[in-house]
Design a protein around this motif. Structure first.
Motif, PDB file in Angstrom:
ATOM      1  N   TYR A  16       0.854  -1.188   0.000  1.00 18.44           N
ATOM      2  CA  TYR A  16       0.000   0.000   0.000  1.00 18.44           C
ATOM      3  C   TYR A  16       0.894   1.243   0.000  1.00 18.44           C
ATOM      4  CZ  TYR A  16      -4.099  -2.878   0.908  1.00 18.44           C
ATOM      5  OH  TYR A  16      -5.115  -3.803   0.802  1.00 18.44           O
ATOM      6  N   THR A  17       0.906   1.908  -1.133  1.00 16.10           N
ATOM      7  CA  THR A  17       1.779   3.082  -1.252  1.00 16.10           C
ATOM      8  C   THR A  17       1.075   4.332  -0.727  1.00 16.10           C
ATOM      9  OG1 THR A  17       1.093   3.865  -3.451  1.00 16.10           O
ATOM     10  CG2 THR A  17       2.686   2.052  -3.360  1.00 16.10           C
ATOM     11  N   SER A  18       1.858   5.395  -0.613  1.00 16.45           N
ATOM     12  CA  SER A  18       1.323   6.675  -0.154  1.00 16.45           C
ATOM     13  C   SER A  18       0.815   7.532  -1.306  1.00 16.45           C
ATOM     14  CB  SER A  18       2.404   7.439   0.604  1.00 16.45           C
ATOM     15  OG  SER A  18       3.553   7.613  -0.209  1.00 16.45           O
ATOM     16  N   ILE A  19       0.971   7.041  -2.546  1.00 18.63           N
ATOM     17  CA  ILE A  19       0.553   7.815  -3.717  1.00 18.63           C
ATOM     18  C   ILE A  19      -0.972   7.955  -3.733  1.00 18.63           C
ATOM     19  CG2 ILE A  19       0.500   7.920  -6.231  1.00 18.63           C
ATOM     20  CD1 ILE A  19       3.262   8.417  -5.100  1.00 18.63           C
ATOM     21  N   ASN A  20      -1.427   9.193  -3.859  1.00 20.61           N
ATOM     22  CA  ASN A  20      -2.849   9.483  -3.986  1.00 20.61           C
ATOM     23  C   ASN A  20      -3.171   9.567  -5.484  1.00 20.61           C
ATOM     24  OD1 ASN A  20      -5.273  11.182  -4.357  1.00 20.61           O
ATOM     25  ND2 ASN A  20      -5.187  11.462  -2.142  1.00 20.61           N
ATOM     26  N   MET A  48       4.985  16.155  -1.210  1.00 20.13           N
ATOM     27  CA  MET A  48       5.417  15.435  -0.010  1.00 20.13           C
ATOM     28  C   MET A  48       4.655  15.967   1.202  1.00 20.13           C
ATOM     29  SD  MET A  48       9.371  15.375   1.331  1.00 20.13           S
ATOM     30  CE  MET A  48       9.910  14.656   2.874  1.00 20.13           C
ATOM     31  N   ASP A  49       4.089  15.072   1.984  1.00 23.46           N
ATOM     32  CA  ASP A  49       3.429  15.486   3.220  1.00 23.46           C
ATOM     33  C   ASP A  49       4.475  16.029   4.183  1.00 23.46           C
ATOM     34  OD1 ASP A  49       0.857  15.285   4.981  1.00 23.46           O
ATOM     35  OD2 ASP A  49       2.490  14.499   6.216  1.00 23.46           O
ATOM     36  N   VAL A  50       4.273  17.245   4.656  1.00 20.73           N
ATOM     37  CA  VAL A  50       5.300  17.951   5.425  1.00 20.73           C
ATOM     38  C   VAL A  50       5.700  17.201   6.684  1.00 20.73           C
ATOM     39  CG1 VAL A  50       5.805  20.051   6.749  1.00 20.73           C
ATOM     40  CG2 VAL A  50       4.665  20.221   4.526  1.00 20.73           C
ATOM     41  N   LYS A  51       4.741  16.772   7.464  1.00 14.97           N
ATOM     42  CA  LYS A  51       5.044  16.165   8.758  1.00 14.97           C
ATOM     43  C   LYS A  51       5.537  14.724   8.646  1.00 14.97           C
ATOM     44  CE  LYS A  51       3.997  19.652  11.416  1.00 14.97           C
ATOM     45  NZ  LYS A  51       5.047  20.322  12.223  1.00 14.97           N
ATOM     46  N   SER A  52       4.903  13.937   7.796  1.00 11.63           N
ATOM     47  CA  SER A  52       5.222  12.504   7.739  1.00 11.63           C
ATOM     48  C   SER A  52       6.328  12.162   6.753  1.00 11.63           C
ATOM     49  CB  SER A  52       3.967  11.701   7.375  1.00 11.63           C
ATOM     50  OG  SER A  52       3.610  11.921   6.018  1.00 11.63           O
ATOM     51  N   GLY A  53       6.449  12.963   5.678  1.00 15.36           N
ATOM     52  CA  GLY A  53       7.431  12.673   4.649  1.00 15.36           C
ATOM     53  C   GLY A  53       6.924  11.754   3.553  1.00 15.36           C
ATOM     54  N   PHE A  54       5.671  11.264   3.665  1.00 15.16           N
ATOM     55  CA  PHE A  54       5.149  10.370   2.641  1.00 15.16           C
ATOM     56  C   PHE A  54       4.858  11.129   1.346  1.00 15.16           C
ATOM     57  CE2 PHE A  54       4.258   7.688   6.369  1.00 15.16           C
ATOM     58  CZ  PHE A  54       4.806   6.498   5.905  1.00 15.16           C
ATOM     59  N   VAL A 239       5.973   3.816   0.740  1.00 16.64           N
ATOM     60  CA  VAL A 239       5.177   2.672   1.163  1.00 16.64           C
ATOM     61  C   VAL A 239       4.678   2.898   2.589  1.00 16.64           C
ATOM     62  CG1 VAL A 239       5.166   0.189   1.590  1.00 16.64           C
ATOM     63  CG2 VAL A 239       6.496   1.124  -0.324  1.00 16.64           C
ATOM     64  N   LYS A 240       3.353   2.766   2.788  1.00 16.18           N
ATOM     65  CA  LYS A 240       2.777   2.982   4.111  1.00 16.18           C
ATOM     66  C   LYS A 240       2.541   1.671   4.855  1.00 16.18           C
ATOM     67  CE  LYS A 240       0.353   6.626   4.856  1.00 16.18           C
ATOM     68  NZ  LYS A 240      -0.727   7.643   4.964  1.00 16.18           N
ATOM     69  N   GLU A 241       2.138   0.637   4.102  1.00 17.70           N
ATOM     70  CA  GLU A 241       1.851  -0.652   4.749  1.00 17.70           C
ATOM     71  C   GLU A 241       2.150  -1.812   3.802  1.00 17.70           C
ATOM     72  OE1 GLU A 241      -1.974   0.436   7.640  1.00 17.70           O
ATOM     73  OE2 GLU A 241      -2.243  -0.850   5.882  1.00 17.70           O
ATOM     74  N   ILE A 242       2.404  -2.971   4.405  1.00 17.22           N
ATOM     75  CA  ILE A 242       2.449  -4.238   3.670  1.00 17.22           C
ATOM     76  C   ILE A 242       1.417  -5.163   4.313  1.00 17.22           C
ATOM     77  CG2 ILE A 242       3.829  -6.259   3.061  1.00 17.22           C
ATOM     78  CD1 ILE A 242       6.285  -4.488   3.057  1.00 17.22           C
ATOM     79  N   ARG A 243       0.532  -5.681   3.492  1.00 18.94           N
ATOM     80  CA  ARG A 243      -0.536  -6.560   3.995  1.00 18.94           C
ATOM     81  C   ARG A 243      -0.518  -7.903   3.271  1.00 18.94           C
ATOM     82  NH1 ARG A 243      -5.975  -2.710   4.254  1.00 18.94           N
ATOM     83  NH2 ARG A 243      -5.044  -0.950   5.395  1.00 18.94           N
ATOM     84  N   ASP A 253       6.465   3.963   9.610  1.00 18.14           N
ATOM     85  CA  ASP A 253       6.291   5.235  10.294  1.00 18.14           C
ATOM     86  C   ASP A 253       7.258   6.277   9.740  1.00 18.14           C
ATOM     87  OD1 ASP A 253       4.325   4.256  12.075  1.00 18.14           O
ATOM     88  OD2 ASP A 253       5.895   3.343  13.313  1.00 18.14           O
ATOM     89  N   THR A 254       7.049   7.508  10.135  1.00 17.17           N
ATOM     90  CA  THR A 254       7.925   8.613   9.739  1.00 17.17           C
ATOM     91  C   THR A 254       9.352   8.356  10.213  1.00 17.17           C
ATOM     92  OG1 THR A 254       6.109  10.201   9.810  1.00 17.17           O
ATOM     93  CG2 THR A 254       8.336  11.094   9.998  1.00 17.17           C
TER      94      THR A 254
END
Length: 291
Positions: A16-20, A48-54, A239-243, A253-254
């Motif tokens: 699961y990527t962070s790409i919207n 890039m999301d400022v706080k998380s870096g994703f 990448v945010k998650e692997i399921r 995480d950040t």
């Protein structure tokens, strides 16, 4: 024993990527429109999301002469190391503020009454004159108007007798270090120092406005994101998650690269200056965009 041809398929993991997807589509279309309007050879967009870096969107387009179309040939944003030009001035400004706590961006500096100045028999030009009739301007105005002459002058005055200190302040931000991204193809940042064989008395003034160094767009973004993030430099991630089915196997995480690239005073001053570039300076046209 079953032959490999008859083996049952095994379900793999899902990434699961962070790409919207919606933002990605907007970014690609906006980039293509901008490249066409400016008759440019190539360009990139990274969000890039400022706080998380994703990373929420990343697009790279290059002009294909054979098809007369803009196409995604390679990941320009990650791989293409270039001299950063005027985007480096924020880094230079950081070194000046960190080295001299008494410096005020409203201090006046003398640059002369022309749009050029000679350093060691080499001439530096500005796109336009930034001084008053007596040859003075403020550091604030020089930043907002992106004056090459001003930044070369400032670093020469501040670091001429200790050039290593200029580089030390840059290296403390960690912008010179690889990001070790999740995906392959990252360019290697290069910011020279006085021990390099190619270092000369011209190096520091030329570096001050973005030459004699190379960075990929993702490295420049990471630095500017740290300014927006109150000095905290975070790693760009995809990448945010692997399921596996409904089971979450790993959550990403950040990752903090640098807890603070500079003092709070310096970061707040840089934030103020960058706002000024949009309100009063070379990026004034952006203030009209419907955010």
């Amino acid at each position: 024993m079953q032959s490999s041809e008859n083996m049952e398929p095994i379900n793999g993991d899902d990434i699961y990527t962070s790409i919207n997807i919606e933002i990605q589509d907007v970014a690609e279309n906006a980039l293509k429109k901008c490249l066409i309007e400016n008759d440019a050879l190539q360009g990139c967009v990274v969000l890039m999301d400022v706080k998380s870096g994703f990373i929420e969107a990343m697009a790279s387009l290059s002009y294909n002469e054979k098809t007369s179309e803009y196409e995604e040939m390679y990941n320009f944003a990650l791989s293409h190391n270039v001299e950063p030009g005027s985007t480096f001035k924020a880094i230079t400004m950081l070194t000046l503020l960190e080295n001299n706590p008494n410096m005020s961006v409203d201090d006046k500096i003398y640059l002369g009454t022309t749009d050029y100045k000679t350093f060691y028999n080499r001439t530096i030009h500005d796109s336009h004159r930034v001084t008053d009739e007596k040859g003075y301007t403020t550091i604030r105005n020089a930043f907002e108007q992106s004056s090459n002459i001003a930044f070369a002058t400032l670093v020469e005055d501040e670091f001429k007798n200790n050039q290593a200190k200029f580089i030390e302040h840059i290296y403390k931000t960690k912008i010179n270090e690889p990001l070790n991204l999740d995906i392959k193809g990252e360019g290697k940042p290069y910011i020279k120092n006085p021990s390099d064989k190619t270092w000369s008395k011209l190096s520091m003034p030329w570096m001050s406005f973005g030459y004699e160094s190379t960075l990929a767009p993702i490295h420049i973004l990471t630095f500017y994101n740290a300014i927006a993030n109150d000095g905290v430099m975070v790693k760009p991630q995809f990448v945010k998650e692997i399921r596996h089915g409904n089971e979450v196997k790993q959550v990403f995480d950040t990752i903090v690269i640098n807890e603070s690239i500079a003092s709070l005073r310096t970061i707040e001053t840089l934030q103020e200056l960058l706002r000024g570039v949009v309100v009063n300076g070379t990026a004034k046209n952006l203030s009209k965009l419907p955010f």
